[in-house]
Design a protein around this motif. Structure first.
Motif, PDB file in Angstrom:
ATOM      1  N   UNK A   1       0.903  -1.427   0.044  1.00 53.13           N
ATOM      2  CA  UNK A   1       0.028  -0.054   0.102  1.00 53.13           C
ATOM      3  C   UNK A   1       0.956   1.309   0.094  1.00 53.13           C
ATOM      4  N   UNK A   2       0.509   2.305  -1.003  1.00 50.57           N
ATOM      5  CA  UNK A   2       1.189   3.530  -1.034  1.00 50.57           C
ATOM      6  C   UNK A   2       0.491   4.462  -0.566  1.00 50.57           C
ATOM      7  N   UNK A   3      -0.794   4.425  -0.551  1.00 52.61           N
ATOM      8  CA  UNK A   3      -1.610   5.444   0.188  1.00 52.61           C
ATOM      9  C   UNK A   3      -2.946   4.768   0.978  1.00 52.61           C
ATOM     10  N   UNK A   4      -3.059   5.377   2.163  1.00 50.70           N
ATOM     11  CA  UNK A   4      -4.475   4.948   2.727  1.00 50.70           C
ATOM     12  C   UNK A   4      -5.406   5.980   2.876  1.00 50.70           C
ATOM     13  N   UNK A   5      -6.689   5.814   2.708  1.00 47.92           N
ATOM     14  CA  UNK A   5      -7.547   6.779   2.784  1.00 47.92           C
ATOM     15  C   UNK A   5      -8.786   6.301   3.676  1.00 47.92           C
ATOM     16  N   UNK A   6      -9.304   7.165   4.396  1.00 44.68           N
ATOM     17  CA  UNK A   6     -10.498   6.563   5.025  1.00 44.68           C
ATOM     18  C   UNK A   6     -11.455   8.144   5.147  1.00 44.68           C
ATOM     19  N   UNK A   7     -12.725   7.889   4.448  1.00 44.50           N
ATOM     20  CA  UNK A   7     -13.618   9.097   4.370  1.00 44.50           C
ATOM     21  C   UNK A   7     -14.628   9.009   5.359  1.00 44.50           C
ATOM     22  N   UNK A   8     -14.858   9.941   6.251  1.00 39.01           N
ATOM     23  CA  UNK A   8     -15.902  10.195   7.136  1.00 39.01           C
ATOM     24  C   UNK A   8     -17.159  10.414   6.596  1.00 39.01           C
ATOM     25  N   UNK A   9     -18.482  10.303   7.147  1.00 36.56           N
ATOM     26  CA  UNK A   9     -19.820  10.743   6.723  1.00 36.56           C
ATOM     27  C   UNK A   9     -20.045  12.065   6.885  1.00 36.56           C
ATOM     28  N   UNK A  10     -20.759  12.688   5.897  1.00 38.74           N
ATOM     29  CA  UNK A  10     -21.356  14.031   5.977  1.00 38.74           C
ATOM     30  C   UNK A  10     -20.046  15.189   5.919  1.00 38.74           C
ATOM     31  N   UNK A  11     -18.856  14.687   4.934  1.00 32.10           N
ATOM     32  CA  UNK A  11     -18.069  15.879   4.812  1.00 32.10           C
ATOM     33  C   UNK A  11     -17.174  15.252   3.871  1.00 32.10           C
ATOM     34  N   UNK A  12     -16.486  16.028   2.978  1.00 29.45           N
ATOM     35  CA  UNK A  12     -15.385  15.788   1.896  1.00 29.45           C
ATOM     36  C   UNK A  12     -14.069  16.111   2.294  1.00 29.45           C
ATOM     37  N   UNK A  13     -13.930  17.136   3.614  1.00 33.57           N
ATOM     38  CA  UNK A  13     -12.754  17.414   4.094  1.00 33.57           C
ATOM     39  C   UNK A  13     -11.957  16.440   4.434  1.00 33.57           C
ATOM     40  N   UNK A  14     -10.535  16.387   4.180  1.00 26.95           N
ATOM     41  CA  UNK A  14      -9.695  15.520   4.477  1.00 26.95           C
ATOM     42  C   UNK A  14      -9.771  15.422   6.190  1.00 26.95           C
ATOM     43  N   UNK A  15      -9.767  14.238   6.785  1.00 29.11           N
ATOM     44  CA  UNK A  15      -9.671  14.316   8.421  1.00 29.11           C
ATOM     45  C   UNK A  15      -7.929  14.004   8.593  1.00 29.11           C
ATOM     46  N   UNK A  16      -7.428  13.096   7.919  1.00 23.55           N
ATOM     47  CA  UNK A  16      -5.958  12.867   7.966  1.00 23.55           C
ATOM     48  C   UNK A  16      -5.400  12.195   6.632  1.00 23.55           C
ATOM     49  N   UNK A  17      -4.346  12.717   6.287  1.00 23.10           N
ATOM     50  CA  UNK A  17      -3.783  12.089   5.022  1.00 23.10           C
ATOM     51  C   UNK A  17      -2.592  11.494   5.314  1.00 23.10           C
ATOM     52  N   UNK A  18      -2.352  10.111   4.901  1.00 26.01           N
ATOM     53  CA  UNK A  18      -1.431   9.256   5.069  1.00 26.01           C
ATOM     54  C   UNK A  18      -0.796   8.731   3.649  1.00 26.01           C
ATOM     55  N   UNK A  19       0.371   9.177   3.027  1.00 24.70           N
ATOM     56  CA  UNK A  19       0.526   8.578   1.694  1.00 24.70           C
ATOM     57  C   UNK A  19       2.131   8.770   1.618  1.00 24.70           C
ATOM     58  N   UNK A  20       2.707   7.820   0.777  1.00 26.21           N
ATOM     59  CA  UNK A  20       4.121   8.099   0.263  1.00 26.21           C
ATOM     60  C   UNK A  20       4.087   9.064  -0.679  1.00 26.21           C
ATOM     61  N   UNK A  21       4.834  10.110  -0.650  1.00 28.78           N
ATOM     62  CA  UNK A  21       4.992  11.205  -1.761  1.00 28.78           C
ATOM     63  C   UNK A  21       6.184  10.673  -2.517  1.00 28.78           C
ATOM     64  N   UNK A  22       7.156  10.002  -2.260  1.00 30.76           N
ATOM     65  CA  UNK A  22       8.180   9.233  -2.964  1.00 30.76           C
ATOM     66  C   UNK A  22       8.614   8.100  -2.088  1.00 30.76           C
ATOM     67  N   UNK A  23       9.034   7.057  -2.982  1.00 29.30           N
ATOM     68  CA  UNK A  23       9.392   6.008  -2.256  1.00 29.30           C
ATOM     69  C   UNK A  23      10.383   5.095  -3.314  1.00 29.30           C
ATOM     70  N   UNK A  24      11.571   4.242  -2.607  1.00 30.54           N
ATOM     71  CA  UNK A  24      12.269   3.592  -3.444  1.00 30.54           C
ATOM     72  C   UNK A  24      12.533   2.268  -2.935  1.00 30.54           C
ATOM     73  N   UNK A  25      12.237   1.201  -3.699  1.00 30.86           N
ATOM     74  CA  UNK A  25      12.513  -0.095  -3.261  1.00 30.86           C
ATOM     75  C   UNK A  25      14.062  -0.671  -3.501  1.00 30.86           C
ATOM     76  N   UNK A  26      14.855  -0.278  -2.774  1.00 29.80           N
ATOM     77  CA  UNK A  26      16.251  -0.610  -2.821  1.00 29.80           C
ATOM     78  C   UNK A  26      16.863  -0.992  -1.412  1.00 29.80           C
ATOM     79  N   UNK A  27      17.908  -1.808  -1.482  1.00 25.75           N
ATOM     80  CA  UNK A  27      18.471  -2.347  -0.235  1.00 25.75           C
ATOM     81  C   UNK A  27      19.142  -0.913   0.237  1.00 25.75           C
ATOM     82  N   UNK A  28      19.067  -0.973   2.075  1.00 24.36           N
ATOM     83  CA  UNK A  28      19.691  -0.084   2.724  1.00 24.36           C
ATOM     84  C   UNK A  28      20.710  -0.289   3.317  1.00 24.36           C
ATOM     85  N   UNK A  29      21.391   0.673   3.349  1.00 26.80           N
ATOM     86  CA  UNK A  29      22.939   0.704   3.997  1.00 26.80           C
ATOM     87  C   UNK A  29      22.823   0.466   5.497  1.00 26.80           C
TER      88      UNK A  29
END
Length: 364
Positions: free
Chosen positions: A211-239
């Protein structure tokens, strides 16, 4: 886990109210057409997420918090962590993790190498080194699993496992997240579910199934409650150096060992004994009882003025008094969930209307 870490976990993952503690909305749409990907069934996509092993990676997580939580100021240690701006997550894919939390001009770094946890705060140049004994480290859930608990992958996997059976699951096209093509998985509560949430959206990497982004929407509003997402990601070995830490010059270092005293063990056992889960899926309510003395005023550690925290007074500031056949207490309401704490120390919390909490408190 100390109050600071609990606050961070609540902020980034939203586990404070169980399944309902998380309310996220999608990041702004990426310009351009949605990527063309092979068709996949919803159930197949869910299964692939739950069994995915993406390996080593590092990525930047964007966090936007509009949960509607009351302002606590400095009354509760760690409350400011709910305003974390972003997080950078590193994982070696085999248990080692590093989490860098940015909040304004300061940064907190948490490194877990399997046997040691370093927690460094640049704001006051302090570091805590916690050694995890072999017997403790071997136990599931021991230590600070910062990597798992602070990125969209960990949050989404936990949510999917809890609500899939009580949801209508579908694949709603594709999207580009962190410059990677992804499927849009959507979980909607079934009609019988009594919840404040409308849907959970998970952007799943088409290649790794992480999962790169998880989004849960609440009833009665279109305003984001909390945003949690990768804005960039690299799948590479880490030093290996990413998971090593040397305190900066002049840092105040506190060392301790992750051991649980007999009193703490007894309190934890009592809490587990009193803890009860009422319902399942989206309208799950967790009830229990706080340890004795939890609502008693306490002195703030290290306070030069000797000021203390009075839980009852704090509750009167951030919650409203309520009462019913279950007793009396205080109700805290957010966009995504509710929690009630009774005057005699019982509690109930979930992503549900208050009435569902009151019913749960009355369940034997």
């Amino acid at each position: 886990m100390d109050p600071k870490k609990k606050a961070i976990t609540a902020a980034v993952v939203g586990t404070a109210l169980g399944v309902g503690g998380l309310a996220v909305v999608a990041m702004p749409a990426t310009a351009g057409a949605a990527p063309a990907l092979p068709a996949v069934s919803a159930e197949s996509l869910v299964q692939s997420v739950l069994t995915a092993k993406p390996g080593a990676f590092d990525g930047t997580v964007s966090v936007s918090n509009n949960l509607g939580l009351p302002s606590l100021g400095s009354a509760i240690p760690g409350a400011g962590a709910l305003n974390v701006d972003s997080a950078h997550v590193f994982s070696d894919g085999a248990g080692k993790s590093k989490l860098a939390l940015a909040q304004g001009s300061s940064q907190e770094t948490i490194i877990h190498d399997g046997t040691t946890v370093w927690d460094y705060n640049s704001k006051n140049n302090t570091a805590t080194k916690t050694t995890i004994p072999a017997g403790v480290a071997a136990k599931p859930g021991a230590g600070v699993d910062a990597g798992k608990m602070s990125d969209p992958a960990g949050a989404a996997t936990e949510l999917l496992a809890k609500v899939r059976e009580s949801s209508t699951v579908s694949v709603d096209g594709t999207a580009t997240v962190a410059d990677r093509p992804a499927y849009e998985l959507v979980l909607t509560p079934k009609p019988a579910e009594r919840t404040l949430l409308r849907e959970i959206r998970v952007a799943v990497d088409s290649q790794t199934r992480m999962p790169l982004r998880v989004s849960v929407l609440s009833n009665g509003t279109t305003t984001p409650a909390l945003e949690l997402a990768f804005s960039d990601i690299e799948f590479t070995p880490q030093a290996a150096s990413e998971f090593a830490f040397t305190p900066p010059q002049g840092a105040k270092v506190t060392e301790k060992t992750a051991e649980v005293g007999e009193q703490a063990k007894a309190e934890a056992q009592q809490v587990r004994h009193d803890l009860k889960v009422v319902g399942d899926g989206w309208d799950t309510v967790v009830t229990g009882k706080l340890p004795a003395g939890s609502l008693t005023p306490k002195q703030t550690s290290g306070s030069a003025e000797g000021r203390g925290v009075d839980p009852q007074k704090l509750l009167s500031r951030v919650a409203k008094p309520v009462n019913g056949t279950w007793g009396s207490g205080y109700l805290v309401t957010t966009k995504v969930g509710t929690a009630v704490l009774t005057d005699d120390g019982r509690f109930a919390a979930g992503a549900v209307p208050a009435q569902v909490l009151y019913e749960a408190l009355g369940t034997k």
